[in-house]
Scaffold this active site. Structure first.
Site, PDB file in Angstrom:
ATOM      1  N   ASP A 190      35.904  40.479  39.260  1.00 42.11           N
ATOM      2  CA  ASP A 190      35.264  40.340  40.555  1.00 42.11           C
ATOM      3  C   ASP A 190      35.241  41.730  41.173  1.00 42.11           C
ATOM      4  OD1 ASP A 190      34.532  39.959  43.161  1.00 42.11           O
ATOM      5  OD2 ASP A 190      35.779  38.175  43.463  1.00 42.11           O
ATOM      6  N   CYS A 262      17.449  44.764  45.778  1.00 42.56           N
ATOM      7  CA  CYS A 262      16.005  44.619  45.557  1.00 42.56           C
ATOM      8  C   CYS A 262      15.404  43.623  46.546  1.00 42.56           C
ATOM      9  CB  CYS A 262      15.701  44.263  44.110  1.00 42.56           C
ATOM     10  SG  CYS A 262      16.472  42.759  43.533  1.00 42.56           S
TER      11      CYS A 262
HETATM   12  N1  SAM Z   1      22.654  46.830  37.911  1.00 43.85           N
HETATM   13  C1  SAM Z   1      21.983  45.823  37.118  1.00 43.85           C
HETATM   14  C2  SAM Z   1      20.873  46.469  36.338  1.00 43.85           C
HETATM   15  O1  SAM Z   1      20.355  47.514  36.748  1.00 43.85           O
HETATM   16  O2  SAM Z   1      20.507  45.941  35.280  1.00 43.85           O
HETATM   17  C3  SAM Z   1      21.504  44.663  37.981  1.00 43.85           C
HETATM   18  C4  SAM Z   1      22.604  44.062  38.831  1.00 43.85           C
HETATM   19  S1  SAM Z   1      22.165  42.608  39.724  1.00 43.85           S
HETATM   20  C5  SAM Z   1      21.192  43.235  41.016  1.00 43.85           C
HETATM   21  C6  SAM Z   1      23.679  42.176  40.503  1.00 43.85           C
HETATM   22  C7  SAM Z   1      24.725  41.656  39.574  1.00 43.85           C
HETATM   23  O3  SAM Z   1      25.940  41.480  40.295  1.00 43.85           O
HETATM   24  C8  SAM Z   1      24.417  40.309  38.951  1.00 43.85           C
HETATM   25  O4  SAM Z   1      24.412  40.431  37.566  1.00 43.85           O
HETATM   26  C9  SAM Z   1      25.546  39.405  39.418  1.00 43.85           C
HETATM   27  O5  SAM Z   1      25.950  38.477  38.446  1.00 43.85           O
HETATM   28  C10 SAM Z   1      26.649  40.407  39.700  1.00 43.85           C
HETATM   29  N2  SAM Z   1      27.690  39.960  40.636  1.00 43.85           N
HETATM   30  C11 SAM Z   1      27.663  38.956  41.539  1.00 43.85           C
HETATM   31  N3  SAM Z   1      28.818  38.870  42.200  1.00 43.85           N
HETATM   32  C12 SAM Z   1      29.624  39.841  41.705  1.00 43.85           C
HETATM   33  C13 SAM Z   1      30.968  40.248  41.972  1.00 43.85           C
HETATM   34  N4  SAM Z   1      31.722  39.638  42.895  1.00 43.85           N
HETATM   35  N5  SAM Z   1      31.464  41.279  41.263  1.00 43.85           N
HETATM   36  C14 SAM Z   1      30.734  41.911  40.346  1.00 43.85           C
HETATM   37  N6  SAM Z   1      29.473  41.568  40.048  1.00 43.85           N
HETATM   38  C15 SAM Z   1      28.918  40.539  40.718  1.00 43.85           C
END
Ligand code: SAM
Length: 331
Positions: A190, A262
């Site tokens: 997390d 985004c």
């Molecule tokens: N950076 C990636 C790329 O360029 O391919 C896209 C990331 S996407 C916008 C955000 C990501 O954050 C998702 O894959 C989601 O599963 C993850 N996420 C959600 N909650 C999170 C948390 N508490 N800690 C870490 N990652 C998390």
């Protein structure tokens, strides 16, 4: 395949519930700019795709093909810290480019993405030897892009979601060769806890936060899905704030972070950053207006933003974004 996905998108209906919500919110927040953004977001046939080349699997043939098809480099050579090895091609006409299939034992030659996704990576300005954390990394587009820019000391990619974390691993394996791949650590934590687990360990942190994805939400499959998403949307700023606080803890003094989403939504963008700036006395805004100016040929930005932030507005022929980017430094 991307082709099938695009076909699906074309067949999909625009979700009226989502559009109505956006219409109301973004008319207030973006004023006149919203109408043309809406025209692009609701028109998948206007969408464009950028091709990020993999320097670890160079192909002159691919570059020749791209130039023949009317593609040109997306970023001017004048950008600071942009090495010649960083190559991304775009063209003004909408359309797709075939995705590359996974082939065991062979690195992929390119990654398809929204060109605006590269702006957070460029804003981070990773240099050789720096220790880098990509806090929310799956599917890995920005991790791959970061490794096109520099050879970090340590590169820690994190993704909380199980399935998406596997996707992240696969992306890294398809683009990054031995022995560089051994510098990369993939974790499934997390992101809100990494600051306490790894305090003051990194020179650069990318917080590409979970957000309401305006482009895809407009094509929610039904009213139920859209309604649920609009409810979840209210929870996102608090999650984003906590991820940022964690990222700040994980930074060494003097280190910097880039926050990106985004969505066009102010609540998930400037409001979150302002709250951080007002509540963390050891954090300062970093001016990224020079970078914005340097790429303004290919990207349209919302005017009136502060110097430490930018918002890419999709426009016909430059259908990149939405993408919000802000840069902060830890004192
Ligand atoms: N950076 C990636 C790329 O360029 O391919 C896209 C990331 S996407 C916008 C955000 C990501 O954050 C998702 O894959 C989601 O599963 C993850 N996420 C959600 N909650 C999170 C948390 N508490 N800690 C870490 N990652 C998390």
């Amino acid at each position: 395949s991307l082709e099938n996905k695009t076909k699906e998108k074309l067949q999909k209906q625009i979700c009226q519930v989502a559009l109505d919500h956006f219409e109301k919110q973004y008319t207030t927040e973006l004023g006149e700019a919203w109408a043309s953004v809406r025209d692009v977001l609701t028109c998948p046939l206007c969408w464009q795709c950028a091709i990020l080349l993999n320097k670890f699997s160079p192909s002159t043939e691919l570059e020749n093909t791209l130039r023949m098809k009317g593609y040109h480099p997306a970023f001017p050579g004048s950008l600071p810290y942009l090495p010649a090895s960083f190559k991304c091609y775009i063209r003004r006409t909408p359309g797709r480019f075939p995705a590359q299939k996974h082939q065991a034992g062979k690195l992929k030659e390119y990654y398809l993405l929204n060109a605006a996704s590269l702006l957070p990576v460029l804003a981070l300005e990773v240099k050789d030897g720096e220790d880098v954390l990509d806090l929310c990394a799956a599917p890995g587009g920005k991790s791959v892009a970061t490794l096109q820019c520099a050879y970090p000391g340590q590169f820690h990619c994190n993704e909380y979601d199980d399935l998406r974390s596997r996707w992240l691993k696969q992306t890294i394996e398809s683009f990054i060769p031995d022995p560089l791949i051994n510098l990369i650590m993939v974790s499934k934590l997390d992101g809100r806890q990494i600051g306490d687990l790894k305090p003051e360990l990194y020179d650069k942190v990318l917080v590409d936060a979970p957000c309401s994805n305006d482009r895809s939400w407009l094509f929610s499959s039904d009213i139920q899905q859209a309604t649920l998403r609009l409810i979840q949307r209210k929870e996102l700023p608090s999650l984003q704030f906590q991820l940022l606080r964690s990222a700040i803890k994980a930074l060494r003094p003097g280190g910097s972070l880039v926050y990106s989403t985004c969505t066009l939504s102010k609540a998930e963008n400037s409001d979150v950053i302002n709250l951080i700036l007002n509540s963390c006395s050891n954090v300062m805004p970093v001016d990224i207006s020079e970078m914005a100016k340097a790429v303004s040929q290919e990207f349209t930005f919302l005017s009136g933003m502060q110097q430490h932030e930018l918002l890419v507005l999709p426009e016909k022929g430059k259908a990149w974004g939405p993408m919000y980017v802000a840069k902060l430094k830890k004192m």
